[in-house]
Scaffold this motif. Structure first.
Motif, PDB file in Angstrom:
ATOM      1  N   VAL A  54       0.858  -1.182   0.000  1.00  0.00           N
ATOM      2  CA  VAL A  54       0.000   0.000   0.000  1.00  0.00           C
ATOM      3  C   VAL A  54       0.894   1.232   0.000  1.00  0.00           C
ATOM      4  CG1 VAL A  54      -1.746   1.322   1.261  1.00  0.00           C
ATOM      5  CG2 VAL A  54      -1.860  -1.182   1.215  1.00  0.00           C
ATOM      6  N   THR A  56       1.010   5.336   0.585  1.00  0.00           N
ATOM      7  CA  THR A  56       0.268   6.400   1.265  1.00  0.00           C
ATOM      8  C   THR A  56       1.039   7.723   1.178  1.00  0.00           C
ATOM      9  OG1 THR A  56       1.292   5.799   3.374  1.00  0.00           O
ATOM     10  CG2 THR A  56      -0.861   4.834   2.868  1.00  0.00           C
ATOM     11  N   PRO A  63      -4.286   7.120   1.454  1.00  0.00           N
ATOM     12  CA  PRO A  63      -3.830   6.274   0.342  1.00  0.00           C
ATOM     13  C   PRO A  63      -3.672   7.087  -0.933  1.00  0.00           C
ATOM     14  CG  PRO A  63      -6.149   5.873   0.808  1.00  0.00           C
ATOM     15  CD  PRO A  63      -5.655   6.758   1.908  1.00  0.00           C
ATOM     16  N   GLU A  65      -3.814   6.974  -4.978  1.00  0.00           N
ATOM     17  CA  GLU A  65      -4.282   6.235  -6.152  1.00  0.00           C
ATOM     18  C   GLU A  65      -3.450   6.628  -7.369  1.00  0.00           C
ATOM     19  OE1 GLU A  65      -8.427   5.521  -8.712  1.00  0.00           O
ATOM     20  OE2 GLU A  65      -8.365   6.947  -7.030  1.00  0.00           O
ATOM     21  N   ASN A  79      -4.614   1.207  -6.656  1.00  0.00           N
ATOM     22  CA  ASN A  79      -6.038   1.511  -6.774  1.00  0.00           C
ATOM     23  C   ASN A  79      -6.430   2.623  -5.798  1.00  0.00           C
ATOM     24  OD1 ASN A  79      -6.196   0.338  -4.243  1.00  0.00           O
ATOM     25  ND2 ASN A  79      -7.043  -1.603  -4.989  1.00  0.00           N
ATOM     26  N   TYR A  80      -7.730   2.860  -5.643  1.00  0.00           N
ATOM     27  CA  TYR A  80      -8.194   3.969  -4.811  1.00  0.00           C
ATOM     28  C   TYR A  80      -7.831   3.773  -3.343  1.00  0.00           C
ATOM     29  CZ  TYR A  80     -12.054   0.859  -3.544  1.00  0.00           C
ATOM     30  OH  TYR A  80     -12.793  -0.194  -3.087  1.00  0.00           O
ATOM     31  N   ASN A  81      -7.509   2.535  -2.954  1.00  0.00           N
ATOM     32  CA  ASN A  81      -7.064   2.271  -1.586  1.00  0.00           C
ATOM     33  C   ASN A  81      -5.545   2.361  -1.444  1.00  0.00           C
ATOM     34  OD1 ASN A  81      -9.611   1.769  -0.366  1.00  0.00           O
ATOM     35  ND2 ASN A  81      -9.654  -0.267  -1.318  1.00  0.00           N
TER      36      ASN A  81
END
Length: 326
Positions: A54, A56, A63, A65, A79-81
């Motif tokens: 992930v 950030t 997060p 994207e 992705n959006y997360n």
């Protein structure tokens, strides 16, 4: 070919083991004293590796994207997360990069083992470039200050995205945009200047330097016919002697009454016989009265200059007339 010799007595048996590394996956023949057999070499499929994680924003933990994650040419996007995943990699060492416009690019060499490999990252914004822009805006015909002209500076950062800064000129035509933050290097902007009755000024792909920048603009009047002040004539004596008073006079045309109107007479006086040395003099000549029509002003002025005793005024004087509104 691999071989091994074994001696057996009648009724005896022995297990014979060979270690063979096949060159390819296929069936191989085995022969013992004319007796033949076979075995099949089956390819061993190594376990593959995956990289996931992930991404950030370091300042807020939010997060991110659309971060481009790559491992030696294998590319994916978060992705959006903020989650990304690159699958089916051969276990080995990879050069991995994380990229997103406006953020500092991250890269590192990572050793990837079979199975899942978790690699999380925090990204920071690229430090902004700080620049300032200031200058004067004037009427191209009269030289008067253009008051309340709107100056707009636009830096395009993407599709439908931009940094926009605006200000207005003051009563002296001066404008100033301080400490503007820009994302791109070099700084490329579009600048527009607008004022009522004047033609739009629009300049594209203007380069600005980090720090202070100065740009002056002359605006062209498009609002129709107008009557503007004009210079008629001036008079100076043939000779000007340092320390002695001498008369000067000028005539101007003032089409309208304006208590802020001031007239200046500027004269460049060269030293006789040596034009490399000269003195600039500027006199503010306030008309006795301000009214529609011709206005005459005469005055006595003292010129003091050490090292220059007498100046030839006739034909040596340059008159640069200007009218200012304050």
């Amino acid at each position: 070919m691999a071989s091994k010799e074994v001696t057996l007595n009648p009724g005896e048996s022995e297990v014979v083991t060979f270690e063979v590394t096949p060159s390819e996956a296929r069936a191989y023949q085995v022969a013992v004293n004319g007796l033949t057999g076979s075995f099949v070499a089956i390819p061993v499929v190594p376990e593959l590796a995956n990289i996931y994680g992930v991404v950030t924003f370091r300042e807020t933990g939010a997060p991110l994207e659309g971060v481009k994650a790559s491992a030696d040419g294998r590319i994916t996007y978060s992705n959006y997360n903020g989650a990304y995943r690159i699958e089916n990699l051969t276990p080995r060492t990879y050069t991995m990069t994380l990229e997103k416009e406006g953020y500092e690019t991250l890269w590192d060499t990572v050793k990837v083992v079979a199975g899942d490999n978790e690699i999380n990252a925090e990204m920071t914004l690229v430090p902004a470039v700080i620049a300032s822009l200031h200058g004067y805006i004037a009427d191209s015909e009269t030289g008067d200050a253009t008051v309340s002209a709107e100056v707009t500076v636009v830096e395009h950062t993407g599709v439908m995205e931009a940094n926009v800064y605006r200000t207005f000129s003051d009563t002296n035509g001066f404008y100033s945009l301080e400490n503007m933050a820009f994302e791109n290097r070099p700084i490329i902007v579009d600048i527009s200047v607008e004022a009522g009755g004047y033609g739009l000024i629009k300049e594209t792909n203007v380069g600005l330097a980090e720090g202070d920048n100065t740009l002056n603009f002359d605006m062209v009047w498009r609002g129709g016919p107008r009557d503007v002040p004009s210079f008629i004539s001036y008079q100076l004596p043939d000779q000007i002697v340092s320390g002695e008073e001498f008369p000067v006079s000028m005539t101007v045309y003032l089409p309208y009454q304006d208590a802020r109107m001031r007239a200046f007479l500027e004269v460049r006086l060269p030293k006789p016989g040596d034009p490399r040395f000269y003195t600039d003099m500027r006199w503010e000549l306030l008309p006795d009265t301000l009214y529609d029509g011709l206005t005459d002003k005469a005055d006595f002025i003292r010129f003091d200059s050490a090292g220059i005793h007498t100046l030839e005024a006739t034909a040596k004087a340059i008159c640069l007339h200007k009218y200012f509104h304050f």
